[in-house]
Design a protein around this motif. Sequence first.
Motif, PDB file in Angstrom:
ATOM      1  N   LEU A  39       0.837  -1.204   0.000  1.00 47.29           N
ATOM      2  CA  LEU A  39       0.000   0.000   0.000  1.00 47.29           C
ATOM      3  C   LEU A  39       0.874   1.257   0.000  1.00 47.29           C
ATOM      4  N   VAL A  40       1.935   1.248   0.787  1.00 46.45           N
ATOM      5  CA  VAL A  40       2.883   2.376   0.788  1.00 46.45           C
ATOM      6  C   VAL A  40       3.525   2.502  -0.588  1.00 46.45           C
ATOM      7  N   MET A  41       3.901   1.382  -1.159  1.00 45.70           N
ATOM      8  CA  MET A  41       4.487   1.393  -2.504  1.00 45.70           C
ATOM      9  C   MET A  41       3.494   1.950  -3.524  1.00 45.70           C
ATOM     10  N   THR A  42       2.253   1.556  -3.413  1.00 52.21           N
ATOM     11  CA  THR A  42       1.205   2.061  -4.302  1.00 52.21           C
ATOM     12  C   THR A  42       1.063   3.572  -4.161  1.00 52.21           C
ATOM     13  N   ALA A  43       1.093   4.058  -2.935  1.00 52.09           N
ATOM     14  CA  ALA A  43       0.984   5.509  -2.699  1.00 52.09           C
ATOM     15  C   ALA A  43       2.157   6.251  -3.335  1.00 52.09           C
ATOM     16  N   VAL A  44       3.351   5.708  -3.186  1.00 53.07           N
ATOM     17  CA  VAL A  44       4.536   6.330  -3.794  1.00 53.07           C
ATOM     18  C   VAL A  44       4.402   6.362  -5.314  1.00 53.07           C
ATOM     19  N   ILE A  45       3.966   5.252  -5.889  1.00 45.36           N
ATOM     20  CA  ILE A  45       3.789   5.181  -7.339  1.00 45.36           C
ATOM     21  C   ILE A  45       2.757   6.217  -7.789  1.00 45.36           C
ATOM     22  N   GLU A  46       1.648   6.297  -7.074  1.00 49.27           N
ATOM     23  CA  GLU A  46       0.584   7.230  -7.442  1.00 49.27           C
ATOM     24  C   GLU A  46       1.022   8.684  -7.306  1.00 49.27           C
ATOM     25  N   ILE A  47       1.668   9.003  -6.205  1.00 47.47           N
ATOM     26  CA  ILE A  47       2.031  10.402  -5.927  1.00 47.47           C
ATOM     27  C   ILE A  47       3.196  10.875  -6.784  1.00 47.47           C
ATOM     28  N   PHE A  48       4.233  10.047  -6.907  1.00 52.19           N
ATOM     29  CA  PHE A  48       5.474  10.514  -7.525  1.00 52.19           C
ATOM     30  C   PHE A  48       5.738  10.004  -8.942  1.00 52.19           C
ATOM     31  N   VAL A  49       5.138   8.896  -9.324  1.00 52.96           N
ATOM     32  CA  VAL A  49       5.523   8.278 -10.594  1.00 52.96           C
ATOM     33  C   VAL A  49       4.423   8.405 -11.653  1.00 52.96           C
TER      34      VAL A  49
END
Length: 160
Positions: free
Chosen positions: A112-122
């Motif tokens: 979920l943290v990885m998903t948030a990073v992908i959504e926000i930054f990538v």
Amino acid sequence: MALGHIRRITALISACVSDSVIAAMGRFAMAAVFWKSGQTKVEGLAIDLFSGQFHLGWPHLSDSAVALFRDEYRLPLVAPELAAPMAAFAEHFFPVLLLFGLATRLSAFALLVMTAVIEIFVYPDAYPTHATWAAILLFLLAKGGGKFSVDHVLSRLVAR
């Protein structure tokens, strides 16, 4: 009259589709998504149950993985040389745990943290996909791996 039929159908579906079935399907789906992404970052190990591709070897970071993080992903605060191997490891380790339902909540949280990073930054424009992933991972975080998981077996053994 139609409302009564709808209620009976809904009750039948609710009786057949338990949280454990939803959790098992969610664990499999999220494991597949992140595993397949992780496979793009490594060489020497290729396992794809659907295509039948099996190459067992010692995995190592692909030459293109660091370039991907440097040129396309461009994460702030984390050097591409660190982010690429961390992501490759996480995209293999946590999906395996999820698939078996071992440390389900921890694995769901990490992804979920990885998903948030992908959504926000990538890929901020991919919010429909990431919201779907987040919904499944939040379900697993809240409910756990279900009855068809190693977590369930371990909790029953510990309770004895």
